[in-house]
Scaffold this motif. Structure first.
Motif, PDB file in Angstrom:
ATOM      1  N   LEU A   1       0.962  -1.251   0.075  1.00 50.84           N
ATOM      2  CA  LEU A   1       0.000  -0.208   0.006  1.00 50.84           C
ATOM      3  C   LEU A   1       0.819   1.347   0.010  1.00 50.84           C
ATOM      4  O   LEU A   1       0.823   2.245  -0.598  1.00 50.84           O
ATOM      5  N   ARG A   2       1.869   1.211   0.711  1.00 52.03           N
ATOM      6  CA  ARG A   2       2.814   2.447   1.056  1.00 52.03           C
ATOM      7  C   ARG A   2       3.385   2.775  -0.332  1.00 52.03           C
ATOM      8  O   ARG A   2       3.387   4.202  -1.007  1.00 52.03           O
ATOM      9  N   GLN A   3       3.790   1.766  -1.328  1.00 48.99           N
ATOM     10  CA  GLN A   3       4.354   1.857  -2.529  1.00 48.99           C
ATOM     11  C   GLN A   3       3.434   2.593  -3.484  1.00 48.99           C
ATOM     12  O   GLN A   3       3.708   3.492  -4.332  1.00 48.99           O
ATOM     13  N   GLN A   4       2.045   2.113  -3.475  1.00 48.82           N
ATOM     14  CA  GLN A   4       1.020   2.443  -4.150  1.00 48.82           C
ATOM     15  C   GLN A   4       0.810   4.092  -3.883  1.00 48.82           C
ATOM     16  O   GLN A   4       0.370   4.684  -4.979  1.00 48.82           O
ATOM     17  N   LEU A   5       0.563   4.261  -2.647  1.00 51.20           N
ATOM     18  CA  LEU A   5       0.360   5.899  -2.347  1.00 51.20           C
ATOM     19  C   LEU A   5       1.392   6.626  -2.849  1.00 51.20           C
ATOM     20  O   LEU A   5       1.362   7.772  -3.201  1.00 51.20           O
ATOM     21  N   GLN A   6       2.713   6.037  -2.787  1.00 46.83           N
ATOM     22  CA  GLN A   6       4.015   6.855  -3.147  1.00 46.83           C
ATOM     23  C   GLN A   6       3.770   7.159  -4.528  1.00 46.83           C
ATOM     24  O   GLN A   6       3.996   8.262  -4.953  1.00 46.83           O
ATOM     25  N   LYS A   7       3.182   6.356  -5.368  1.00 55.07           N
ATOM     26  CA  LYS A   7       3.265   6.501  -6.603  1.00 55.07           C
ATOM     27  C   LYS A   7       2.236   7.477  -7.219  1.00 55.07           C
ATOM     28  O   LYS A   7       2.204   8.506  -7.891  1.00 55.07           O
ATOM     29  N   ARG A   8       0.946   7.412  -6.443  1.00 50.51           N
ATOM     30  CA  ARG A   8      -0.088   8.299  -6.577  1.00 50.51           C
ATOM     31  C   ARG A   8       0.324   9.731  -6.135  1.00 50.51           C
ATOM     32  O   ARG A   8       0.080  10.480  -6.595  1.00 50.51           O
ATOM     33  N   ALA A   9       1.064   9.908  -5.041  1.00 49.66           N
ATOM     34  CA  ALA A   9       1.557  11.135  -4.636  1.00 49.66           C
ATOM     35  C   ALA A   9       2.434  11.692  -5.785  1.00 49.66           C
ATOM     36  O   ALA A   9       2.408  12.975  -6.074  1.00 49.66           O
TER      37      ALA A   9
END
Lengths: 484, 484
Positions: free
Chosen positions: A382-390
Motif C-alpha cells: 500500500l505504501r508503494q502504491q500511495l507513493q506512486k499516486r503522490a
C-alpha cells in the motif's frame, strides 16, 4: 438537516395508473406514514424529476396539486415544505413536531460544508479530491474475501464481547505494538469502533465539562465534534513558539488534554521531529496535561517516522490511538486505545454502556490479518502504491499550480496541504466546484480563518479523476483570480 | 472502577530469575510504564496468587517488599494501592492523576452490581442464571461460518458506509419489516450497532437536556444509562391506571418520550394486549409524547404477538428499534431504527460523528441472512429450543420454588420474572451467590425499590447448569428465610 436524499422509489411505467397519480400518491404516503413530517423540505423540482426519472413538468403539476390541497406549501426564499396543515388534510391525526425536538437537543450537527461533503460523496459522478479514504482499488478486497473463508468461528467469540474487546485481538495488538516500541499489556488496550469513537469515549470518560482540549491549528478536530458536543473548550495553540508559557496561561486550573497527530498530521501531512516530540512530551508532562496521540497514519510513512510519543512515555501520560481504517478497510470499524489501565477500564465501562462492544466478526478478521503476515505485507504494498499516486499528483501540481500555489513533498499518508497564494478558498468556490462535479475539502473546515488551503487527497480518486479534477480546479481558481 | 482484572502474565518457571523477583519486576514495570497509575487498587493477595499460579506466601513477600520500598501502600479498610510516592521511588517522573480525571468526568459509571455482573461473567466457572444472551449452543455458529464463505465482497461495500448504513441492508430490512406490517422505506431506516446505540443516539439527537423519559417499572432502562448520562429525567409510570392524567401532569411543558418494550418486556416478559397498545398509542399521540418501541424480542414470541405499535402508527409518533442481537448473534452488533425521515437524517448525522457507521462486514452478513431463507428458518428453530428450555426451568421451579415464589408461564424470549414471596433479594444474597459461583440479575437493578424479584434467564446456561444453579439458589434462599 440534510433534507430528503437518496430516494429509491420510481414510478412504474408498466402499470395503469398515470405517472402523475403515482407520484402524488407516493408523496402523500410518505407524509401520511410519518416519514416526511411537518416542516420537512421536499427535494427541488429538478432533483425530483431526476430521481423519479420523469419530466420536470410532471413534477410541477404534482406539486401544484399537493399545494392546492394544502398538503405542501411554498416558503419565501424558495423550497417546498410539508405544510403544518398536511395532517388535517390527509388523516386528521396529530404528529410530533420533530424539527422542534431536533433543534433543542444536545448534540451539535455537523458543519454545513461537511454535511454537503457527506451528501455529495454519495453521488458516484463526483470527483472526490479531498476524501480521506483509500480508493476502492487500494483496498485488499480479494484477500479480505479469501480470509473470510479461512476464519473458523467459535460460539464464544460471537456473543457479547469482553468489555475491553476480543482478548485474542488485544494479545495480537500487544505484540504488534511491541515491534514499534510501545509496551502495552493486553489489559491496557481497548478495542473501539475506529479512532473517532476513541475520541468520543475519552471526552465522555475522563474529562469534566468545560475542560480544555488543546490542538495545533489547522486540525482535524475542527472538522469533527466529539469534544465540542461534550462541552469542552477546543483551543488552538501553535507548538512552535513558547508552548509551555502559552499552555500554562491557557490551562489555568482547568483539566486539560493536548490532541496531536505527530506522524502525518491531518490535514497538513507534517511529521514532528524527534526533538519536537521530546519537547512536547516534556512540556505536557511538567504541566500535567495528558496527550492524545492520534497515530492512525503511522504505518503509511514512506520512510521510517520517528518513534511515537507513546513509546517515549514513561509516566502513563499519553493516550495512544490506532486504527486499521486508513490501512486495511474503514468498513471493519476497528481501532484501539492504549492507556494506563484505570483509564482503559473506565473507557471500557463507557463503551459497554454505549454499544456493548465492536463487531466480533470485524475483530476476528483483524486478528487474523495481524497474526498472519497478511497485514504487514499488505501495508508494505500500500505504501508503494500511495507513493506512486503522490508522485503522479505532484507532477500535475508542478505543471499547472506552480504559479498560484505551494506545497511540500508528501512524506506518506493521503494528503497534500495545498496552499494558494491568494485567500480564495471560500464556500462559494466549494459550491461552484460541486456544480462542476468536483468535491474538495476546503481548509476552513480545519481552521475557520483559513481561506488559503485545500486538503488534497491522492488516496481516493482514480488517476484519471485526479487529472480531470485538478484540471477543473485550476480553471475554477484561475477564473476567480481573473475576476479579482 | 473495576480494578485490575484479567491479568495475562504469569511468571516463567523455566528461567533463572526467582518467582519472587519476576513478580516484583512485573508489578514495578506495570507501575513504571504507567499502566497502573497512582491510586490504582491491586488485586487481592488471594486473587494474585490464583492469577499468577504461585503460593500466597510468595505474593505476600513481594507485596511486603514493594511496601517497604514505598511503591505500594495498604489502606485502612483493606486493599493494596499504588502509592502516591511510587513514582519518585521508581522513576522520578510525574504522572497524571487519572482517578481525579475520571471522577470529574461526564459519563456515569455503571451501577456497582452491574459492574460486578460484567466482571464475573468473564469467569467461566460461574453459573449465569440471569444472562440476557443466547447460549453458545443456541448460536448458529456453523451456519454463520459457512455463510462467511459464500459472501462476495465488493470494494465499495467495505469503505466508509453511507450515513444511514448499507443500502442493501436497508432495502432488505424494508422488505422484512413490511411482512410484519411496518411500512418503512429504506430512507427511513438507520443501521446502528445494536439497540443500545439507538437509545444513545436518540438521547443525544432529539431531546433537550432535562427532558422526561417515561418508562414502566420495572425497566431495562434502569440497568443502563444512555438517557441519564445525557441529563434526562427518567420517570417510572405504571401504564395501568390513569395513564393520561399522570403523563399530562408529569410532562408539564417539557419535551418527553415514552420508552416501552411492548412485546416480551425486559425484565418481566410481559406482552401488551392489542387494547393496551391502542390505548398507549392514543394517549401518547394526544399528549405529543413520541414513543420509543424497543422490539428486539419480537421474533422470539412462542405464539404470534399483537402487531407492533409502529405498524399501528399513522403519524410518525413511534421510533421503532430492532436488532439481531437476541436472535442471530450479539457479536454482529447490528440493530436498526425506523422513524420519520427527518429524525433518521438527524440520528445518521450524529452516528457519523460518533463512529462513522457500523461494521460493513457485519452489515453484509446480516443482509445475506435476511435475503436468503437463513434468518427466518433459524429463528423458527430458535423459538422451539427456547420453548424447551423454558419448560425445563418451569419444571424445576414448580418442584422446588412453588412454596416460596410465583411466576408466569413465559410467552417467549429469554426471561422468567421470578417473584419471591418475601423481599429477600438484597445485595448480600447476590454477593453470597457469587461466592457459590452463581450469578443472578437481582430485581433491584430494574427497579431500585424491588427486593422481591430476580430476572431468571433460561437462554444462556446449559440445562445442567440451570439445574445446579437453581438448586444452589433455592438452598441460599431457604437459608436466608430460616434465619429471618
Amino acid at each position: 438537516m440534510k433534507g430528503l436524499i437518496l430516494l429509491q422509489w420510481k414510478p412504474n411505467r408498466t402499470i395503469h395508473l398515470s405517472l402523475h397519480d403515482q407520484i402524488y400518491n407516493w408523496i402523500s404516503a410518505r407524509i401520511q406514514q410519518g416519514e416526511w413530517t411537518i416542516g420537512t423540505k421536499l427535494p427541488s423540482q429538478r432533483k425530483l424529476s431526476e430521481m423519479l426519472e420523469v419530466n420536470r413538468s410532471t413534477v410541477i403539476q404534482v406539486l401544484d396539486e399537493l399545494k392546492a390541497n394544502g398538503i405542501v406549501e411554498s416558503k419565501l426564499g424558495g423550497g417546498t415544505y410539508v405544510s403544518n396543515n398536511s395532517w388535517n388534510r390527509l388523516l386528521n391525526h396529530e404528529q410530533p413536531n420533530w424539527h422542534k425536538h431536533i433543534h433543542a437537543s444536545i448534540h451539535e450537527p455537523n458543519f454545513h460544508t461537511i454535511q454537503l461533503i457527506n451528501e455529495h460523496e454519495q453521488d458516484p459522478s463526483m470527483i472526490r479530491l479531498g476524501t480521506g479514504e483509500l480508493s476502492p482499488d487500494l483496498l485488499p478486497t480479494a484477500l479480505l474475501e479469501h480470509s473470510l473463508q479461512t476464519i473458523s468461528l467459535h460460539a464464544r467469540d460471537i456473543g457479547y464481547s469482553e468489555p475491553k474487546g476480543s482478548k485474542k485481538l488485544r494479545v495480537a495488538l500487544s505484540e504488534y505494538l511491541q515491534k514499534r516500541g510501545i509496551h502495552a499489556s493486553p489489559e491496557s488496550i481497548l478495542i473501539v469502533s475506529g479512532a473517532l469513537q476513541a475520541l468520543q469515549l475519552i471526552s465522555l470518560g475522563i474529562l469534566e465539562q468545560r475542560s480544555n482540549v488543546f490542538q495545533e491549528p489547522p486540525s482535524y478536530l475542527n472538522s469533527i465534534h466529539p469534544f465540542q458536543s461534550a462541552g469542552m473548550r477546543v483551543i488552538s495553540v501553535s507548538i512552535e513558539q513558547q508552548l509551555k508559557k502559552t499552555l500554562k496561561a491557557l490551562k489555568g486550573k482547568k483539566q486539560s488534554l493536548f490532541y496531536t497527530v505527530p506522524t502525518l498530521n491531518n490535514p497538513t501531512g507534517r511529521i514532528l521531529s524527534i526533538e519536537e516530540r521530546r519537547a512536547l512530551l516534556e512540556i505536557c508532562t511538567s504541566l500535567h496535561i495528558p496527550i492524545i496521540e492520534d497515530d492512525v497514519y503511522h504505518e503509511l510513512a514512506f520512510e521510517d517516522a520517528p518513534p511515537s510519543l507513546k513509546s517515549m512515555d514513561q509516566s502513563g501520560q499519553v493516550l495512544y490511538i490506532g486504527s486499521v481504517s486508513k490501512t486495511l478497510s474503514p468498513g471493519l470499524r476497528i481501532g484501539w486505545v492504549v492507556a494506563p489501565e484505570p483509564v482503559i477500564n473506565r473507557l471500557a465501562d463507557i463503551k459497554m454502556q454505549t454499544d456493548y462492544g465492536s463487531s466480533a466478526f470485524s475483530q476476528q478478521i483483524v486478528t487474523h490479518w495481524l497474526t498472519s503476515s497478511l497485514y504487514e505485507s499488505h501495508v508494505g504494498r500500500l505504501r508503494q502504491q500511495l507513493q506512486k499516486r503522490a508522485a503522479f499528483v505532484e507532477t500535475i501540481l508542478t505543471k499547472d499550480f506552480g504559479q498560484i500555489a505551494a506545497w511540500e513533498k508528501p512524506k506518506g499518508g493521503f494528503y497534500i496541504w495545498l496552499r494558494f497564494n491568494e485567500p480564495i478558498v471560500h464556500k462559494a468556490l466549494f459550491q461552484q466546484l460541486i456544480k462542476q462535479k468536483v468535491l474538495i475539502n476546503p481548509g476552513y473546515i480545519y481552521d475557520p480563518k483559513d481561506f488559503h488551503h485545500i486538503r488534497l487527497s491522492y488516496a481516493y480518486a482514480t488517476l484519471e479523476e485526479l487529472k480531470e479534477g485538478l484540471h477543473i480546479l485550476v480553471k475554477a481558481i484561475n477564473g476567480v483570480l481573473d475576476k479579482n
